[in-house]
Design an enzyme around this catalytic site. Structure first.
Site, PDB file in Angstrom:
ATOM      1  N   ARG A   1       0.849  -1.283   0.125  1.00  0.00           N
ATOM      2  CA  ARG A   1      -0.076  -0.006   0.005  1.00  0.00           C
ATOM      3  C   ARG A   1       0.759   1.251  -0.072  1.00  0.00           C
ATOM      4  O   ARG A   1       0.445   2.416  -0.411  1.00  0.00           O
ATOM      5  CB  ARG A   1      -0.937   0.271   1.319  1.00  0.00           C
TER       6      ARG A   1
ATOM      7  N   ASP B   1      -1.034   8.483   7.908  1.00  0.00           N
ATOM      8  CA  ASP B   1      -1.682   7.317   8.568  1.00  0.00           C
ATOM      9  C   ASP B   1      -1.039   7.356  10.009  1.00  0.00           C
ATOM     10  O   ASP B   1      -0.244   7.913  10.525  1.00  0.00           O
ATOM     11  CB  ASP B   1      -0.896   5.945   7.911  1.00  0.00           C
TER      12      ASP B   1
END
Ligand SMILES: OB(O)c1ccc2cc[nH]c2c1
Length: 241
Positions: free
Chosen positions: A156, A171
């Protein structure tokens, strides 16, 4: 070229999710090339034996070195990092995932039983970096689940795999802290209201509030992360929280 992921395992069907969804699309788009290989293909006996009793005694079985060496000689491109999931490994973290995402690819050796003969990791170091890593302080029945976790965390981060680049950069753990709470409509839900600052349109205040929430949550849930931050990571405003 595509980021290459190869997995050697005695349970190839366990890695089927690597073909699905996010990773499936990334593979279709040529961003990632995934290969799953059955270790038994490289056994040398009619029973396709991969394990044997541990020297020194003790419970369980150990995976024999020879099939692993043959498999890795066939599967591992020279210089490619070999990742061996193990509860006895160094911690796999977001920082490690980011490092690995910058390399050409990875080969994973999934252990079962009590693990793989230690000489395989030793022998493999001659052909490239070897990382024995743990995804957490609990013990699984084998390395396959850990591989699914690590492949997801690494791929990712590859350019183009996740549409919204920003969502990756903000994140949890990206800045060493936990992400704070998120909200969406309705503003009032079952008697619970979204923090008003988030509806204020005051983007500086929203950024300050989010940072404060992130620090508060990190201090409450992961004081170890706070202690690990470099000196200059916290601003005077942060410390005032
Ligand atoms: O918990 B783990 O990360 C893990 C990894 C590999 C093996 C092999 C046998 N048990 C294992 C557990």
């Amino acid at each position: 070229g595509p980021y290459s992921v190869d997995v050697v395992t005695i349970f190839p069907e366990y890695l089927a999710p690597l073909r699905q969804s996010l990773l499936g699309k990334a593979a279709e788009r040529g961003l990632v090339a995934v290969g799953v290989h059955d270790l038994r293909q490289w056994t040398d006996d009619v029973h396709r034996t991969v394990d044997d009793a541990p020297y020194g005694g003790g419970p369980g079985m150990v995976m024999r070195p020879e099939p692993w060496a043959r498999a890795l000689e066939a599967v591992r491109p020279p210089g490619t990092r070999l990742v061996v999931p193990t509860p006895a490994g160094r911690p796999f973290t977001q920082a490690v995932a980011a490092e690995w995402a910058a390399e050409p690819g990875l080969v994973f050796a999934c252990g079962r039983y009590e693990g793989i003969d230690q000489r395989v990791a030793e022998w493999a170091a001659a052909s490239g970096p070897v990382s024995e890593v743990s995804i957490g302080d609990y013990v699984l029945a084998g390395g396959e689940s850990a591989v699914l976790v690590m492949v997801e965390a690494v791929t990712r981060l590859l350019p183009g795999v996740v549409g919204n680049r920003e969502s990756v950069e903000f994140d949890s753990h990206a800045d060493g802290l936990l992400e704070g709470p998120s909200y969406t409509r309705p503003a009032s839900w079952r008697g619970l209201d979204v923090p008003p600052v988030l509806l204020s349109g005051d983007h500086a205040a929203i950024a300050r509030w989010r940072r404060a929430e992130s620090l508060r949550r990190t201090a409450a849930r992961r004081p170890d992360l706070l202690a690990a931050l470099p000196e200059d990571a916290l601003s005077p405003a942060d410390r005032a929280e």
